[in-house]
Enzyme design. Sequence first.
Site, PDB file in Angstrom:
ATOM      1  N   GLU A 120     -33.455  56.609 -30.402  1.00 19.33           N
ATOM      2  CA  GLU A 120     -33.580  56.838 -31.695  1.00 19.33           C
ATOM      3  C   GLU A 120     -35.008  57.610 -32.200  1.00 19.33           C
ATOM      4  O   GLU A 120     -35.591  58.361 -32.789  1.00 19.33           O
ATOM      5  CB  GLU A 120     -33.403  55.730 -32.949  1.00 19.33           C
ATOM      6  CG  GLU A 120     -31.914  55.392 -32.750  1.00 19.33           C
ATOM      7  CD  GLU A 120     -30.963  56.679 -33.324  1.00 19.33           C
ATOM      8  OE1 GLU A 120     -31.270  57.269 -34.481  1.00 19.33           O
ATOM      9  OE2 GLU A 120     -29.702  56.860 -32.712  1.00 19.33           O
ATOM     10  N   TRP A 137     -35.645  60.868 -31.420  1.00 20.10           N
ATOM     11  CA  TRP A 137     -35.291  61.957 -32.348  1.00 20.10           C
ATOM     12  C   TRP A 137     -36.540  62.177 -33.147  1.00 20.10           C
ATOM     13  O   TRP A 137     -36.599  63.505 -33.423  1.00 20.10           O
ATOM     14  CB  TRP A 137     -34.034  61.435 -33.380  1.00 20.10           C
ATOM     15  CG  TRP A 137     -32.736  61.425 -32.725  1.00 20.10           C
ATOM     16  CD1 TRP A 137     -32.004  60.240 -32.440  1.00 20.10           C
ATOM     17  CD2 TRP A 137     -31.869  62.422 -32.704  1.00 20.10           C
ATOM     18  NE1 TRP A 137     -30.920  60.931 -31.974  1.00 20.10           N
ATOM     19  CE2 TRP A 137     -30.764  62.139 -32.649  1.00 20.10           C
ATOM     20  CE3 TRP A 137     -32.104  63.946 -33.277  1.00 20.10           C
ATOM     21  CZ2 TRP A 137     -29.733  62.915 -32.417  1.00 20.10           C
ATOM     22  CZ3 TRP A 137     -31.187  64.834 -33.203  1.00 20.10           C
ATOM     23  CH2 TRP A 137     -29.861  64.550 -32.611  1.00 20.10           C
ATOM     24  N   TRP A 149     -24.387  78.956 -52.092  1.00 20.17           N
ATOM     25  CA  TRP A 149     -24.406  77.783 -52.561  1.00 20.17           C
ATOM     26  C   TRP A 149     -24.291  77.454 -53.998  1.00 20.17           C
ATOM     27  O   TRP A 149     -24.619  78.360 -54.910  1.00 20.17           O
ATOM     28  CB  TRP A 149     -25.931  76.789 -52.227  1.00 20.17           C
ATOM     29  CG  TRP A 149     -26.046  77.090 -50.711  1.00 20.17           C
ATOM     30  CD1 TRP A 149     -26.897  77.748 -49.912  1.00 20.17           C
ATOM     31  CD2 TRP A 149     -25.586  76.126 -49.599  1.00 20.17           C
ATOM     32  NE1 TRP A 149     -26.988  77.403 -48.662  1.00 20.17           N
ATOM     33  CE2 TRP A 149     -26.021  76.330 -48.459  1.00 20.17           C
ATOM     34  CE3 TRP A 149     -24.572  75.130 -49.808  1.00 20.17           C
ATOM     35  CZ2 TRP A 149     -25.834  75.942 -47.095  1.00 20.17           C
ATOM     36  CZ3 TRP A 149     -24.282  74.345 -48.619  1.00 20.17           C
ATOM     37  CH2 TRP A 149     -24.680  74.824 -47.316  1.00 20.17           C
ATOM     38  N   ASN A 164     -29.886  54.841 -42.336  1.00 19.84           N
ATOM     39  CA  ASN A 164     -29.953  56.252 -41.851  1.00 19.84           C
ATOM     40  C   ASN A 164     -28.254  56.949 -41.835  1.00 19.84           C
ATOM     41  O   ASN A 164     -28.176  58.103 -42.411  1.00 19.84           O
ATOM     42  CB  ASN A 164     -30.234  56.243 -40.223  1.00 19.84           C
ATOM     43  CG  ASN A 164     -29.974  57.553 -39.644  1.00 19.84           C
ATOM     44  OD1 ASN A 164     -30.508  58.557 -40.065  1.00 19.84           O
ATOM     45  ND2 ASN A 164     -29.136  57.589 -38.566  1.00 19.84           N
ATOM     46  N   TRP A 173     -28.678  72.552 -49.631  1.00 20.39           N
ATOM     47  CA  TRP A 173     -29.324  71.359 -48.926  1.00 20.39           C
ATOM     48  C   TRP A 173     -30.601  71.173 -49.251  1.00 20.39           C
ATOM     49  O   TRP A 173     -31.392  70.289 -49.206  1.00 20.39           O
ATOM     50  CB  TRP A 173     -28.862  71.565 -47.496  1.00 20.39           C
ATOM     51  CG  TRP A 173     -29.113  72.816 -46.783  1.00 20.39           C
ATOM     52  CD1 TRP A 173     -28.905  74.030 -47.027  1.00 20.39           C
ATOM     53  CD2 TRP A 173     -30.774  72.952 -46.232  1.00 20.39           C
ATOM     54  NE1 TRP A 173     -29.570  75.046 -46.211  1.00 20.39           N
ATOM     55  CE2 TRP A 173     -30.847  74.483 -45.781  1.00 20.39           C
ATOM     56  CE3 TRP A 173     -31.595  72.082 -45.877  1.00 20.39           C
ATOM     57  CZ2 TRP A 173     -31.706  75.230 -45.003  1.00 20.39           C
ATOM     58  CZ3 TRP A 173     -32.841  72.743 -45.197  1.00 20.39           C
ATOM     59  CH2 TRP A 173     -32.777  74.254 -44.914  1.00 20.39           C
ATOM     60  N   TRP A 187     -31.697  67.113 -42.639  1.00 18.26           N
ATOM     61  CA  TRP A 187     -30.714  67.828 -43.480  1.00 18.26           C
ATOM     62  C   TRP A 187     -29.920  69.022 -42.781  1.00 18.26           C
ATOM     63  O   TRP A 187     -28.916  69.354 -43.366  1.00 18.26           O
ATOM     64  CB  TRP A 187     -31.521  68.290 -44.842  1.00 18.26           C
ATOM     65  CG  TRP A 187     -31.658  67.368 -45.768  1.00 18.26           C
ATOM     66  CD1 TRP A 187     -32.676  66.260 -45.831  1.00 18.26           C
ATOM     67  CD2 TRP A 187     -30.747  66.816 -46.910  1.00 18.26           C
ATOM     68  NE1 TRP A 187     -32.250  65.333 -46.963  1.00 18.26           N
ATOM     69  CE2 TRP A 187     -31.179  65.768 -47.578  1.00 18.26           C
ATOM     70  CE3 TRP A 187     -29.627  67.484 -47.369  1.00 18.26           C
ATOM     71  CZ2 TRP A 187     -30.455  65.193 -48.743  1.00 18.26           C
ATOM     72  CZ3 TRP A 187     -29.086  67.148 -48.157  1.00 18.26           C
ATOM     73  CH2 TRP A 187     -29.373  65.946 -49.020  1.00 18.26           C
TER      74      TRP A 187
HETATM   75  P1  FAD Z   1     -34.699  52.778 -36.816  1.00 15.81           P
HETATM   76  O1  FAD Z   1     -33.421  52.808 -36.588  1.00 15.81           O
HETATM   77  O2  FAD Z   1     -35.237  51.406 -36.561  1.00 15.81           O
HETATM   78  O3  FAD Z   1     -35.601  53.664 -35.510  1.00 15.81           O
HETATM   79  C1  FAD Z   1     -36.628  53.612 -35.351  1.00 15.81           C
HETATM   80  C2  FAD Z   1     -37.694  55.009 -35.739  1.00 15.81           C
HETATM   81  O4  FAD Z   1     -37.000  55.815 -34.893  1.00 15.81           O
HETATM   82  C3  FAD Z   1     -37.250  55.349 -37.242  1.00 15.81           C
HETATM   83  O5  FAD Z   1     -38.499  54.503 -37.916  1.00 15.81           O
HETATM   84  C4  FAD Z   1     -37.705  56.906 -37.256  1.00 15.81           C
HETATM   85  O6  FAD Z   1     -39.224  57.171 -36.888  1.00 15.81           O
HETATM   86  C5  FAD Z   1     -37.135  57.094 -35.918  1.00 15.81           C
HETATM   87  N1  FAD Z   1     -35.889  57.842 -36.080  1.00 15.81           N
HETATM   88  C6  FAD Z   1     -34.529  57.069 -36.254  1.00 15.81           C
HETATM   89  N2  FAD Z   1     -33.568  57.776 -36.448  1.00 15.81           N
HETATM   90  C7  FAD Z   1     -34.102  58.980 -36.523  1.00 15.81           C
HETATM   91  C8  FAD Z   1     -33.677  60.461 -36.882  1.00 15.81           C
HETATM   92  N3  FAD Z   1     -32.195  60.668 -36.907  1.00 15.81           N
HETATM   93  N4  FAD Z   1     -34.479  61.322 -36.977  1.00 15.81           N
HETATM   94  C9  FAD Z   1     -35.650  61.223 -36.910  1.00 15.81           C
HETATM   95  N5  FAD Z   1     -36.241  60.228 -36.401  1.00 15.81           N
HETATM   96  C10 FAD Z   1     -35.472  59.045 -36.369  1.00 15.81           C
HETATM   97  N6  FAD Z   1     -36.776  59.820 -41.168  1.00 15.81           N
HETATM   98  C11 FAD Z   1     -38.065  59.904 -41.464  1.00 15.81           C
HETATM   99  O7  FAD Z   1     -38.940  59.175 -40.825  1.00 15.81           O
HETATM  100  N7  FAD Z   1     -38.542  60.336 -42.541  1.00 15.81           N
HETATM  101  C12 FAD Z   1     -37.490  61.119 -43.256  1.00 15.81           C
HETATM  102  O8  FAD Z   1     -38.191  61.892 -44.154  1.00 15.81           O
HETATM  103  C13 FAD Z   1     -36.205  61.171 -42.975  1.00 15.81           C
HETATM  104  N8  FAD Z   1     -35.202  61.734 -43.289  1.00 15.81           N
HETATM  105  C14 FAD Z   1     -34.130  61.914 -43.421  1.00 15.81           C
HETATM  106  C15 FAD Z   1     -33.120  62.757 -43.816  1.00 15.81           C
HETATM  107  C16 FAD Z   1     -31.724  62.843 -43.327  1.00 15.81           C
HETATM  108  C17 FAD Z   1     -30.754  63.712 -44.248  1.00 15.81           C
HETATM  109  C18 FAD Z   1     -31.545  62.147 -42.354  1.00 15.81           C
HETATM  110  C19 FAD Z   1     -30.031  62.060 -41.958  1.00 15.81           C
HETATM  111  C20 FAD Z   1     -32.334  61.408 -41.583  1.00 15.81           C
HETATM  112  C21 FAD Z   1     -33.570  61.273 -42.052  1.00 15.81           C
HETATM  113  N9  FAD Z   1     -34.399  60.438 -41.292  1.00 15.81           N
HETATM  114  C22 FAD Z   1     -35.970  60.476 -41.681  1.00 15.81           C
HETATM  115  C23 FAD Z   1     -34.273  59.851 -40.219  1.00 15.81           C
HETATM  116  C24 FAD Z   1     -33.808  58.344 -40.273  1.00 15.81           C
HETATM  117  O9  FAD Z   1     -32.738  58.306 -41.352  1.00 15.81           O
HETATM  118  C25 FAD Z   1     -34.885  57.333 -40.364  1.00 15.81           C
HETATM  119  O10 FAD Z   1     -36.047  57.529 -39.574  1.00 15.81           O
HETATM  120  C26 FAD Z   1     -34.456  55.715 -40.322  1.00 15.81           C
HETATM  121  O11 FAD Z   1     -33.502  55.705 -41.369  1.00 15.81           O
HETATM  122  C27 FAD Z   1     -35.610  55.020 -40.572  1.00 15.81           C
HETATM  123  O12 FAD Z   1     -35.155  53.915 -40.578  1.00 15.81           O
HETATM  124  P2  FAD Z   1     -35.662  52.730 -39.368  1.00 15.81           P
HETATM  125  O13 FAD Z   1     -37.419  52.514 -39.361  1.00 15.81           O
HETATM  126  O14 FAD Z   1     -35.233  51.267 -39.733  1.00 15.81           O
HETATM  127  O15 FAD Z   1     -35.094  53.348 -38.112  1.00 15.81           O
END
Ligand code: FAD
Length: 493
Positions: free
Chosen positions: A296, A299, A328, A363, A381, A404
């Site tokens: 993750e 990502w 849209w 997420n 979007w 997005w």
């Molecule tokens: P954990 O699950 O603990 O993951 C650890 C770290 O991995 C996160 O802090 C993050 O830096 C990274 N990560 C995890 N999943 C993703 C992912 N799918 N994409 C990119 N990085 C990821 N993340 C942001 O940091 N900023 C945003 O503006 C953002 N906008 C999003 C918008 C949409 C529509 C979606 C679907 C996802 C978005 N994310 C964003 C990704 C993700 O939702 C968040 O990083 C995550 O929910 C953060 O929670 P956590 O730190 O507990 O994540």
Amino acid sequence: KSVVMWFRTDLRMQDNRALDQASRLAHHLNVPLVACYLVSPQDFEAHVTSPTRIDFIYRHLELLRDDLDKLDIPLHIVDVPGRAEVPDTVRDLASRWGARHVFANYEYEVDELRRDMKTLDTLHDSKVAFRLAHDTCVVEPGALKTGTGNQYAVYTPWFRTWGRYVSSNPSSLKLAERPKKNHSSARENHGDLFGCTIPELEVGDKWNKDYRDRIRMIWPAGEGEASSRLSKFCDQKISDYAENRNLPSEPNTSSLSPYLAVGSLSSRTCVKYAQDHNTSKKMNSGSTGIDTWISEVAWRDFYRHVMAHWPYVCMNKPFKPEYSNIQWSYDREHFRAWCEGRTGFPIVDAAMRQMNQTGWMHNRCRMIVASFLCKDLLLDWRMGEKYFMENLIDGDFASNNGGWGFSASVGVDPQPYFRIFNPLLQSERFDTDGAYIRNWVPELKNIKGKGIHDPYGRGAEVEAKRRGYPKPLVVHKNSRDRALNMYKSGLGK
Ligand code: FAD
């Protein structure tokens, strides 16, 4: 004389490559290290930086200033009203401080790269070297190529290559050293730069005292906080992460995204800490959780690699150009209901209210509300992408744009547009007992059983109506058909 460190989205002392390099050079040259941070309100506006995030940055700057102060390194904060003035401002600072070297870490967004190109030229004309370090990703953009030498546009094969690269290049997880203490002459020569004033946000509509206090309580600033969240997560949650990460009702994820977004924690530290933790604790049962979590964190790298290679994603364009002609909807009422968590779809409303009240959303819920905006309400979007940036404390262009694009099927995702989430099934699957919904939608807190997911369709309409919970804005099955037609005709099918 001095060496300058220019902080941007890397507000930390630990494992900061540019800072480490700047500190080493300052010691080598026997001159003080001077740090600066440039506040550009125009940049905040252009990038739709939320007040929540701006406040988080300011709170970090205060702590960073105090940490640097202990090493006799001054942090100078400059207000730069127009962002076009940034390169000249950096040149003037370097000249005032007699610096021949300015250090910073790369930012890969298009505006930032242009700014840095201009700064490079401006400093070069003044015979000042501008040294940029790759720091924010574990693997720097451009380092991973497909067998045919191209940039990956699909995550899974990219991640396999990422994993191999990290294992065979131990330097990718080598942490940078903390800066060394300045010579005491730094205070004599640059005394006026110590103890700078930290900017404060003006109180506005949303940024009122109650909201601010709540946000500050949920999200304390600082590297110390980020490290303790990381170690607590690795001690208590990571081993079950693979099974639990999709359940929004409990804090099953790390909640580190705000810290990664302002750079008070590095992604290298996250990956290294998780890996070392695995070895030190001999957590065999936990290794799936650790691997999943690292994937993750990766990502975040992936979306940065995509952005650096296809910079047009920074210009309001879909990654897949063939999706540019979709018609849209721009229905203001539907959009407002989505923003305020009044769509009549409890899981969507709970998630939007979570973000509106805490600056953060789980997420799984981000995917659900994003899919709902594009595929149930058929709204552009980009409206959702912007609303997220306006409200998230972890708003990060690459991850947000990537998320997005993925949810609207216009981004880097091999799945075609006809993958459409059913919000009711998502709700039943990931918030089975409705605890998340009850927490964020108090109108529904007394509803028991399956009615929590769909009160008007599953026999809880009397209670929902009595408590003023809205009826669903759309019928999912009908919207699904409309979405399929909309995508098809946009693609000329
Ligand atoms: P954990 O699950 O603990 O993951 C650890 C770290 O991995 C996160 O802090 C993050 O830096 C990274 N990560 C995890 N999943 C993703 C992912 N799918 N994409 C990119 N990085 C990821 N993340 C942001 O940091 N900023 C945003 O503006 C953002 N906008 C999003 C918008 C949409 C529509 C979606 C679907 C996802 C978005 N994310 C964003 C990704 C993700 O939702 C968040 O990083 C995550 O929910 C953060 O929670 P956590 O730190 O507990 O994540």
